[in-house]
Design a protein around this motif. Structure first.
Motif, mmCIF file in Angstrom:
data_model
loop_
_atom_site.group_PDB
_atom_site.id
_atom_site.type_symbol
_atom_site.label_atom_id
_atom_site.label_comp_id
_atom_site.label_asym_id
_atom_site.label_seq_id
_atom_site.Cartn_x
_atom_site.Cartn_y
_atom_site.Cartn_z
ATOM 1 N N ALA A 141 0.814 -1.220 0.000
ATOM 2 C CA ALA A 141 0.000 0.000 0.000
ATOM 3 C C ALA A 141 0.847 1.269 0.000
ATOM 4 C CB ALA A 141 -0.936 -0.013 1.207
ATOM 5 N N ARG A 142 2.127 1.159 0.369
ATOM 6 C CA ARG A 142 3.003 2.332 0.345
ATOM 7 C C ARG A 142 3.430 2.697 -1.070
ATOM 8 N NH1 ARG A 142 6.934 -0.687 4.466
ATOM 9 N NH2 ARG A 142 5.540 -0.855 6.278
ATOM 10 N N HIS A 143 3.179 1.783 -2.017
ATOM 11 C CA HIS A 143 3.707 1.967 -3.368
ATOM 12 C C HIS A 143 2.632 2.230 -4.422
ATOM 13 C CE1 HIS A 143 7.715 0.632 -2.010
ATOM 14 N NE2 HIS A 143 7.045 -0.221 -1.253
ATOM 15 N N TYR A 144 1.378 2.279 -4.024
ATOM 16 C CA TYR A 144 0.315 2.618 -4.974
ATOM 17 C C TYR A 144 -0.833 3.249 -4.187
ATOM 18 C CZ TYR A 144 -3.107 -1.035 -3.741
ATOM 19 O OH TYR A 144 -4.047 -1.796 -3.100
ATOM 20 N N PRO A 145 -1.738 3.967 -4.838
ATOM 21 C CA PRO A 145 -2.845 4.616 -4.127
ATOM 22 C C PRO A 145 -3.901 3.596 -3.689
ATOM 23 C CG PRO A 145 -3.008 5.068 -6.468
ATOM 24 C CD PRO A 145 -1.698 4.364 -6.263
ATOM 25 N N ALA A 146 -3.639 2.934 -2.589
ATOM 26 C CA ALA A 146 -4.533 1.873 -2.113
ATOM 27 C C ALA A 146 -5.860 2.454 -1.636
ATOM 28 C CB ALA A 146 -3.866 1.099 -0.983
ATOM 29 N N ARG A 147 -6.891 1.627 -1.756
ATOM 30 C CA ARG A 147 -8.218 1.978 -1.249
ATOM 31 C C ARG A 147 -8.594 0.994 -0.144
ATOM 32 N NH1 ARG A 147 -11.379 2.384 -7.057
ATOM 33 N NH2 ARG A 147 -10.039 3.970 -8.029
ATOM 34 N N PRO A 148 -9.469 1.397 0.769
ATOM 35 C CA PRO A 148 -9.871 0.479 1.840
ATOM 36 C C PRO A 148 -10.411 -0.840 1.286
ATOM 37 C CG PRO A 148 -10.623 2.698 2.325
ATOM 38 C CD PRO A 148 -10.086 2.729 0.925
ATOM 39 N N HIS A 149 -9.960 -1.921 1.850
ATOM 40 C CA HIS A 149 -10.398 -3.285 1.519
ATOM 41 C C HIS A 149 -9.911 -3.776 0.166
ATOM 42 C CE1 HIS A 149 -12.900 -3.914 5.090
ATOM 43 N NE2 HIS A 149 -13.216 -2.639 4.988
ATOM 44 N N ASP A 150 -8.948 -3.087 -0.462
ATOM 45 C CA ASP A 150 -8.310 -3.680 -1.639
ATOM 46 C C ASP A 150 -7.804 -5.073 -1.256
ATOM 47 O OD1 ASP A 150 -8.723 -1.545 -3.311
ATOM 48 O OD2 ASP A 150 -6.616 -0.921 -3.421
ATOM 49 N N THR A 151 -8.069 -6.037 -2.125
ATOM 50 C CA THR A 151 -7.690 -7.426 -1.846
ATOM 51 C C THR A 151 -6.675 -7.874 -2.884
ATOM 52 O OG1 THR A 151 -9.898 -7.856 -0.958
ATOM 53 C CG2 THR A 151 -8.546 -9.774 -1.499
ATOM 54 N N GLY A 152 -5.568 -8.453 -2.416
ATOM 55 C CA GLY A 152 -4.511 -8.891 -3.317
ATOM 56 C C GLY A 152 -4.477 -10.404 -3.465
ATOM 57 N N ILE A 153 -3.882 -10.838 -4.576
ATOM 58 C CA ILE A 153 -3.759 -12.267 -4.876
ATOM 59 C C ILE A 153 -2.341 -12.583 -5.338
ATOM 60 C CG2 ILE A 153 -4.411 -14.077 -6.531
ATOM 61 C CD1 ILE A 153 -7.205 -13.134 -6.500
ATOM 62 N N GLU B 105 0.639 -8.040 -8.015
ATOM 63 C CA GLU B 105 1.891 -7.355 -8.372
ATOM 64 C C GLU B 105 2.930 -8.369 -8.824
ATOM 65 O OE1 GLU B 105 3.911 -8.248 -5.629
ATOM 66 O OE2 GLU B 105 2.227 -8.785 -4.380
ATOM 67 N N PRO B 106 2.672 -9.064 -9.949
ATOM 68 C CA PRO B 106 3.673 -10.020 -10.447
ATOM 69 C C PRO B 106 4.934 -9.307 -10.926
ATOM 70 C CG PRO B 106 1.934 -9.689 -12.061
ATOM 71 C CD PRO B 106 1.495 -8.989 -10.823
ATOM 72 N N ARG C 138 -6.322 -5.358 -15.561
ATOM 73 C CA ARG C 138 -5.648 -4.412 -16.444
ATOM 74 C C ARG C 138 -4.307 -4.034 -15.824
ATOM 75 N NH1 ARG C 138 -6.349 0.664 -14.053
ATOM 76 N NH2 ARG C 138 -8.019 0.725 -12.486
ATOM 77 N N LEU C 139 -3.367 -3.690 -16.664
ATOM 78 C CA LEU C 139 -2.065 -3.224 -16.189
ATOM 79 C C LEU C 139 -2.209 -1.758 -15.825
ATOM 80 C CD1 LEU C 139 0.956 -3.496 -15.689
ATOM 81 C CD2 LEU C 139 1.328 -3.116 -18.131
ATOM 82 N N SER C 140 -2.125 -1.470 -14.523
ATOM 83 C CA SER C 140 -2.363 -0.113 -14.032
ATOM 84 C C SER C 140 -1.085 0.713 -13.945
ATOM 85 C CB SER C 140 -3.024 -0.177 -12.651
ATOM 86 O OG SER C 140 -3.177 1.115 -12.106
ATOM 87 N N ALA C 141 0.028 0.079 -13.550
ATOM 88 C CA ALA C 141 1.275 0.834 -13.377
ATOM 89 C C ALA C 141 2.425 -0.139 -13.232
ATOM 90 C CB ALA C 141 1.183 1.740 -12.146
ATOM 91 N N GLU C 142 3.631 0.396 -13.318
ATOM 92 C CA GLU C 142 4.835 -0.352 -12.979
ATOM 93 C C GLU C 142 5.332 0.167 -11.637
ATOM 94 O OE1 GLU C 142 7.811 -0.369 -15.983
ATOM 95 O OE2 GLU C 142 6.449 -1.084 -17.560
ATOM 96 N N LEU C 143 5.638 -0.750 -10.735
ATOM 97 C CA LEU C 143 6.024 -0.379 -9.380
ATOM 98 C C LEU C 143 7.470 -0.787 -9.112
ATOM 99 C CD1 LEU C 143 2.873 -1.624 -7.399
ATOM 100 C CD2 LEU C 143 3.271 0.644 -8.411
ATOM 101 N N ALA C 144 8.199 0.090 -8.436
ATOM 102 C CA ALA C 144 9.548 -0.232 -7.978
ATOM 103 C C ALA C 144 9.435 -0.680 -6.520
ATOM 104 C CB ALA C 144 10.459 0.970 -8.113
ATOM 105 N N PRO D 256 10.707 -3.071 -3.119
ATOM 106 C CA PRO D 256 12.038 -3.335 -2.552
ATOM 107 C C PRO D 256 12.735 -4.546 -3.153
ATOM 108 C CG PRO D 256 10.490 -2.777 -0.810
ATOM 109 C CD PRO D 256 9.682 -2.892 -2.068
ATOM 110 N N THR D 257 11.985 -5.560 -3.556
ATOM 111 C CA THR D 257 12.618 -6.794 -4.044
ATOM 112 C C THR D 257 12.455 -7.028 -5.540
ATOM 113 O OG1 THR D 257 10.615 -8.060 -3.516
ATOM 114 C CG2 THR D 257 12.303 -7.907 -1.799
ATOM 115 N N LYS D 258 11.722 -6.173 -6.232
ATOM 116 C CA LYS D 258 11.490 -6.420 -7.654
ATOM 117 C C LYS D 258 10.839 -5.204 -8.301
ATOM 118 C CE LYS D 258 6.906 -8.445 -6.784
ATOM 119 N NZ LYS D 258 6.064 -9.655 -6.849
#
Length: 255
Positions: free
Chosen positions: A161-173, A212-213, A230-236, A238-240
């Protein structure tokens, strides 16, 4: 008595020949049969998958006890997909560690998951997940057969959540198709679509599912795209460097 065998089964028995001579018959215990040929316990015909219990020695919380942050996904039951009936079953370390550890040591998997090595490496990872509550590890069963490993997590409560504009209850896989024989068959897309739609249907507070593959993992990104992400952004991270994949709730997702 000193000098006498402690194992009654190993003591010699005496019998007599017709001529009156005593013959000693020694019982030789046989080694137990190998169980290496048996399938994973969840592949056996059982009336139900056994409940997930805490490890008594470490008091590790059960997934059912800590998954309130994710609306107790482990209790949701199966979902129908174009690949077959699919179900997420919470990982139980005593039952599932050898299988998950074997998958993590596949070179194609290790390059991205970085959990290869002896079983304690994978075990520490699983125990952290089970004790945390923000991320729950699952086996994915297709028609009752364990064939994939999943982590479903609260992305808004994750370091992600520090690396993208997260919203409450966003669920990751996170998703791993385990066996080599199950890869390249187009199973990932239908299974991912089924799980994503189930999440959006059952978690009414969740408006987005994210992933975030690794940017290098082209097959994984293609799988998410085929499942409606959909591809929303590229994130930098810490590990990839990662591809931020997003599946938004649409009108058809509302039950």
């Amino acid at each position: 008595m000193q000098g006498q065998s402690a194992d009654p089964a190993a003591r010699p028995r005496r019998t007599r020949r017709p001529g009156g001579h005593t013959v000693r018959l020694r019982h030789r215990p046989q080694p137990p049969p190998s169980l290496s040929h048996l399938p994973h316990p969840l592949c056996r015909e059982e009336p139900a998958v056994p409940p997930v219990e805490a490890d008594a020695d470490t008091r590790t919380p059960t997934p059912s006890a800590v998954s309130g942050l994710l609306d107790r996904i482990g209790d949701w039951g199966p979902v129908a997909t174009s690949a077959g009936v699919f179900r997420l079953v919470p990982v139980r370390i005593d039952r599932d560690l050898p299988l998950v550890g074997r998958w993590m040591n596949d070179p194609a998997v290790a390059a991205f998951w970085e959990l290869s090595g002896p079983e304690p490496v994978t075990e520490r990872h699983l125990r952290r997940k089970l004790a945390d509550g923000r991320s729950i590890p699952f086996l994915g069963l297709l028609e009752g057969r364990p064939m994939s490993y999943w982590e479903v997590y609260r992305a808004d409560l994750d370091p992600l959540a520090r690396h993208y504009p997260a919203r409450p209850h966003d669920t990751g896989i996170h998703l791993l198709i385990g066996g080599v024989g199950d890869r390249g068959r187009g199973l990932g897309g239908p299974l991912l679509r089924g799980v994503t739609e189930l999440l959006l249907d059952r978690r009414s507070a969740c408006a987005r599912v994210v992933a975030e593959p690794d940017l290098r993992n082209i097959p994984s990104i293609a799988t998410f795209l085929s499942a409606g992400f959909r591809l929303s952004a590229e994130l930098a991270l810490p590990t990839k460097r990662a591809a931020l994949m997003v599946r938004d709730r649409v009108l058809s997702d509302v039950s």
